[in-house]
Design a protein around this motif. Structure first.
Motif, PDB file in Angstrom:
ATOM      1  N   UNK A 240       0.829  -1.201   0.000  1.00 33.27           N
ATOM      2  CA  UNK A 240       0.000   0.000   0.000  1.00 33.27           C
ATOM      3  C   UNK A 240       0.864   1.251   0.000  1.00 33.27           C
ATOM      4  N   UNK A 241       1.925   1.232   0.794  1.00 31.72           N
ATOM      5  CA  UNK A 241       2.831   2.364   0.876  1.00 31.72           C
ATOM      6  C   UNK A 241       4.244   1.844   0.664  1.00 31.72           C
ATOM      7  N   UNK A 242       4.865   2.220  -0.446  1.00 32.52           N
ATOM      8  CA  UNK A 242       6.154   1.632  -0.812  1.00 32.52           C
ATOM      9  C   UNK A 242       7.243   1.965   0.208  1.00 32.52           C
ATOM     10  N   UNK A 243       7.137   3.086   0.904  1.00 35.27           N
ATOM     11  CA  UNK A 243       8.184   3.418   1.872  1.00 35.27           C
ATOM     12  C   UNK A 243       8.289   2.385   2.982  1.00 35.27           C
ATOM     13  N   UNK A 244       7.225   1.592   3.195  1.00 35.52           N
ATOM     14  CA  UNK A 244       7.275   0.547   4.214  1.00 35.52           C
ATOM     15  C   UNK A 244       8.082  -0.668   3.778  1.00 35.52           C
ATOM     16  N   UNK A 245       8.503  -0.707   2.515  1.00 38.26           N
ATOM     17  CA  UNK A 245       9.261  -1.863   2.044  1.00 38.26           C
ATOM     18  C   UNK A 245      10.753  -1.562   1.888  1.00 38.26           C
ATOM     19  N   UNK A 246      11.187  -0.470   2.479  1.00 37.53           N
ATOM     20  CA  UNK A 246      12.625  -0.238   2.593  1.00 37.53           C
ATOM     21  C   UNK A 246      13.079  -0.942   3.869  1.00 37.53           C
ATOM     22  N   UNK A 247      13.189  -2.257   3.760  1.00 38.59           N
ATOM     23  CA  UNK A 247      13.308  -3.118   4.928  1.00 38.59           C
ATOM     24  C   UNK A 247      14.621  -3.888   4.923  1.00 38.59           C
TER      25      UNK A 247
END
Length: 873
Positions: free
Chosen positions: A381-388
């Motif tokens: 939903x929010x790509x910034x959450x996949x900078x993991x």
């Protein structure tokens, strides 16, 4: 006719973006010109796009220009005022009749009000940008997706006294001044790039300069821009940049491709750094260093991050991502490259151990929790959450396995082929794997599962000895993760050796490749049962479950010639003991025997003359509480904390003389950046850690003496760290001195906050509450938030207080921070999302705080997704 208001509509609930739904862009933008009239609170932006219908797409006549919070002041099509446009959410849509047009849109933005630090924002009077992943749409209407590559021309004009330095991507092409005190600069980047790589900086900065001559003989001008007064602390970053450029030519054959390379250091930054083409923007913590203000770990981090962002010039910029599901294409590969570089610049064994420790502390918990996802996710939903850690660190380990399977020479052939095939393109993870497959001559069909399946594979080990044959049986399982209840077997390359007990030697290392759920290998010629050394060098990112005896682990800790395997034996020896202790499985006799085995192994490490001190330090570090907790279902974190501290105390007492001698020896080594001196500093503080667990008075005396005598930040911070965990008068004295000594230095004051938030002091929660009210604390600076709250969340002894006060403290922070900076707030959610891993009482308290956050109606998309997945996953 546009009969709607030009004001953007309120954003709708974030849709789920699926990788399977990818479609090529309907329109391409071969060229874009940006004209900025710069101001802190009202920057005017005119964007002129040359658009062409994409023959490879679905032929839609509608041009979608993404926007976020933008209002179109004027829209021109082919130079004419155009009213036939409409808004859909934040996006501007124009229906176009032909195959090619020129679109101009003018907007006005307020950088000073941009606390999200995404797009164009102000930082202490300076203007700068952060466009990855979707920040460009906060600057100008544009198809803000990584597969739209454009040649950028940028013109900036602004008050010369406020913005004497004007920088953008590429090469400078023009400059000028006006009678009204304004000046302008024009930049042109000849290399097509996606919008996420656009950068602009305008401010009052000074530069440290140098040059690099490429292997083809071109001279590249280098500059690092900082605030006046900070330039003396840029030398290490510049040396790291030059070393990176040389290394990338020699190891990967990659040469830099512009006339200059600029770096700008910014105090307010959501991430560590950004690889914008030719203009890297860095968090100051990864640029500024001198012995008085930066630790050895800071020096290492600067070297690694400078290298990482430079290496992106090829693995990320020249070859970019087709879509954000392919993020590990650039990040996993580039993390591997920066790890290899750092290993070559220093101690390769120590670097490998450090990388694995980070993986286990950050990525393994992610893989076993509600936020688990493959390194190539299927939806978001929010790509910034996949900078993991999964995308970055596990992504690097997956590519490292390719080097294990292929060997470095054949792997290099594969990467050469990858760059040759896809230079100037937006590529996919599959493109990378195919290039390695073709270049290295490998069959990676099954290996591709590493990109599709989440979870850390577990490998159960059985070694049976009969006659003169040792039979090794390996069984793999990949645990269920959200959305993936069943998994297929992975390709797991395991470097393995069998040691002869009598000689302490092995016959040679073998690479065993596990591809089935269960496989066995037979080894002949062993008169007695050999000792198994497996996953040497951490050749695969898996959890090995081997019922090794204390005797075998001590043997490996003393004899294994693979540095990582030796470290692993020490770790497993401690983990087995502490897990059994936490679970109440040890009798008094077994507890004593386990402690003696650990003490014997540590004593052997302390006495081993063949070890350098950097490696000795790694072998002496006990497994962290979070890693230990991962080994125990429904864990009571306080039990883990108490048992680990009890073991430290026993070791501190039993080996007290050795720790004191070690501290004395290492204190006599003068400061330098040599490996010998760095190793001495590591051991000096480590000795204090063990002494503090056994004799607080002795440790306080030595720590205060170390603090007072320190001529470098490594020694000073190490001493203060130990003092922070003690109830002793020296604690308050040293903390006050540290703050007074470094008042005004943001990066060092971050350390002051972090040391207290992460301390072993019994009142750490109260200290965090007080620090949140301190005059130096602010929610608008991400570094300061991370220093206090992220450090606190990693402090298991305090965060997991039985009454849930630590959980409430973090949830309060998330709710307070979210309206200011949703990206940073979202990064604070995962510690609460681990509620399924702890015992029921604490789990209920953690979940209640997540539900309290979820009940807030106007959460950012970033936080909403993290909280929802944490509750449902």
């Amino acid at each position: 006719m546009n009969d709607l208001s030009n004001t953007p509509l309120a954003p709708a609930p974030a849709p789920v973006i699926n990788r399977a739904d990818y479609r090529p862009p309907a329109w391409l933008v071969p060229e874009i010109a940006l004209d900025f009239a710069l101001s802190l609170d009202a920057t005017r932006v005119k964007s002129t796009l040359k658009v062409e219908r994409n023959a490879a797409a679905d032929g839609s006549a509608t041009l979608r220009l993404n926007g976020d919070g933008l209002v179109a002041q004027e829209v021109l099509v082919d130079g004419q005022a155009h009213n036939d446009w409409r808004m859909e959410g934040g996006d501007l849509l124009i229906d176009l009749p032909g195959d090619a047009h020129e679109i101009s849109v003018e907007t006005v933005i307020n950088p000073a009000a941009n606390t999200q630090l995404s797009g164009l924002y102000a930082s202490n009077g300076m203007l700068c940008t952060q466009c990855e992943a979707e920040g460009f749409r906060r600057i100008a209407f544009f198809p803000d997706r990584p597969d739209v590559l454009s040649v950028y021309s940028v013109r900036m004009a602004g008050d010369k006294s406020a913005f004497p330095v004007l920088l953008s991507n590429g090469n400078p092409v023009a400059a000028g001044e006006a009678a009204d005190g304004t000046h302008l600069a024009e930049w042109h980047d000849p290399w097509p790039k996606p919008s996420y790589l656009f950068a602009l900086v305008a401010g009052d900065l000074v530069a440290t300069r140098d040059q690099f001559v490429t292997r083809s003989g071109r001279t590249v001008d280098l500059a690092i821009y900082v605030r006046a007064g900070d330039e003396a602390r840029t030398g290490h970053a510049m040396r790291s940049l030059i070393a990176s450029m040389k290394w990338d030519e020699e190891v990967y054959g990659r040469e830099y491709d512009l006339d200059l390379f600029n770096i700008v250091a910014v105090a307010d930054f959501n991430a560590g750094a950004m690889e914008n083409k030719g203009l890297n923007i860095f968090n100051t913590r990864y640029i500024l260093a001198d012995p008085e203000t930066a630790t050895d770990a800071d020096y290492d981090a600067i070297e690694g991050v400078v290298a990482h962002e430079y290496f992106h010039n090829w693995s990320g910029n020249r070859v970019t991502c087709r879509d954000w599901f392919q993020l590990s294409l650039k990040e996993g590969f580039t993390v591997l490259r920066d790890q290899q570089f750092s290993a070559d610049m220093g101690s390769a064994p120590v670097k490998r151990i450090e990388d694995v420790r980070i993986l286990r502390a950050a990525q393994f918990p992610e893989d076993s929790g509600p936020l688990a996802h493959p390194i190539r996710p299927d939806s978001y939903q929010e790509i910034s959450n996949f900078y993991t850690a999964t995308v970055y660190n596990k992504g690097a380990e997956v590519i490292r396995m390719m080097t294990v399977l292929a060997g470095l020479d054949r792997f290099r052939k594969g990467t050469d082929l990858y760059f040759e095939r896809h230079d100037g393109e937006a590529a996919t993870c599959e493109d990378f794997v195919k290039a390695i497959e073709d270049g290295a001559g490998l069959d990676l069909a099954q290996f591709r599962r590493w990109y599709a399946q989440a979870g850390t594979p577990r490998v159960d080990v059985s070694l049976v000895h009969e006659g003169e044959t040792a039979t090794l049986t390996l069984r793999q399982t990949v645990p269920p993760t959200p959305g993936q209840p069943e998994k297929l077997p992975m390709v797991i390359p395991l470097r393995t050796a069998l040691f002869d007990r009598a000689t302490g030697k092995h016959r040679g290392e073998e690479l065993l490749v596990l591809t089935e759920a269960e496989q066995s290998w037979a080894f002949d010629g062993f008169a007695q049962a050999p000792v198994l050394s497996i996953n040497r060098g951490f050749s695969a990112p898996v959890a090995i479950r081997s019922p090794s005896s204390n005797e075998d682990l001590v043997f490996l800790a003393e004899h294994d010639d693979d540095p990582f395997a030796r470290y692993e034996a020490m770790q497993q020896l401690v983990v087995q003991h502490l897990v059994a202790a936490v679970e109440g499985q040890l009798s008094d006799a077994e507890r004593d025997a386990g402690r003696r085995a650990i003490g014997d192994a540590i004593a052997a490490v302390l006495a081993d003359p063949a070890l350098d001190d950097l490696m000795r330090g790694e072998l002496l570090i006990l497994p962290g509480e979070s890693y230990l907790a991962e080994q125990i279902p429904a864990v009571d974190p306080s039990r883990v904390h108490d048992e680990r501290e009890a073991l430290k105390g026993w070791l501190g007492t039993t080996l007290g003389a050795a720790w004191r001698d070690l501290h004395d020896r290492c204190s006599a080594v003068p400061y330098s950046l040599s490996a010998e001196a760095r190793g001495a500093r590591k051991l000096k503080t480590l000795a204090l850690v063990f002494l503090a667990a056994a004799d607080a008075g002795e440790a306080a005396r030595r720590a205060k003496a170390q603090y007072d005598a320190a001529d470098n930040m490594t020694d000073r911070q190490g001493a203060l760290m130990v003092l922070c965990g003690l109830e002793t008068p020296e604690r308050a004295t040293a903390l006050a001195d540290f703050h007074d000594r470094f008042a005004g230095n943001m990066l060092v004051i971050d350390k002051w906050f972090s040391l207290q938030a992460g301390s072993l002091h019994p009142h750490a929660i109260d200290h965090v509450k007080a620090l949140a009210e301190h005059a130096d604390f602010t929610l608008t600076n991400p570094n300061r938030v991370r220093a206090l709250y992220i450090t606190f969340a990693a402090n298991a002894g305090a965060f997991h207080a039985a009454d849930g006060e630590g959980y409430k403290l973090l949830a309060d922070l998330i709710l307070q921070l979210d309206p200011i900076n949703g990206n940073v707030a979202a990064r604070c959610v995962p510690p609460l999302g681990r509620w399924r891993k702890v015992e029921p009482g604490r789990a209920k308290l953690m979940r209640e705080q997540l539900e309290r956050i979820a009940a807030v109606p106007d959460l950012s998309r970033d936080v909403r997704e993290q909280v929802t997945r944490s509750l449902e996953g």
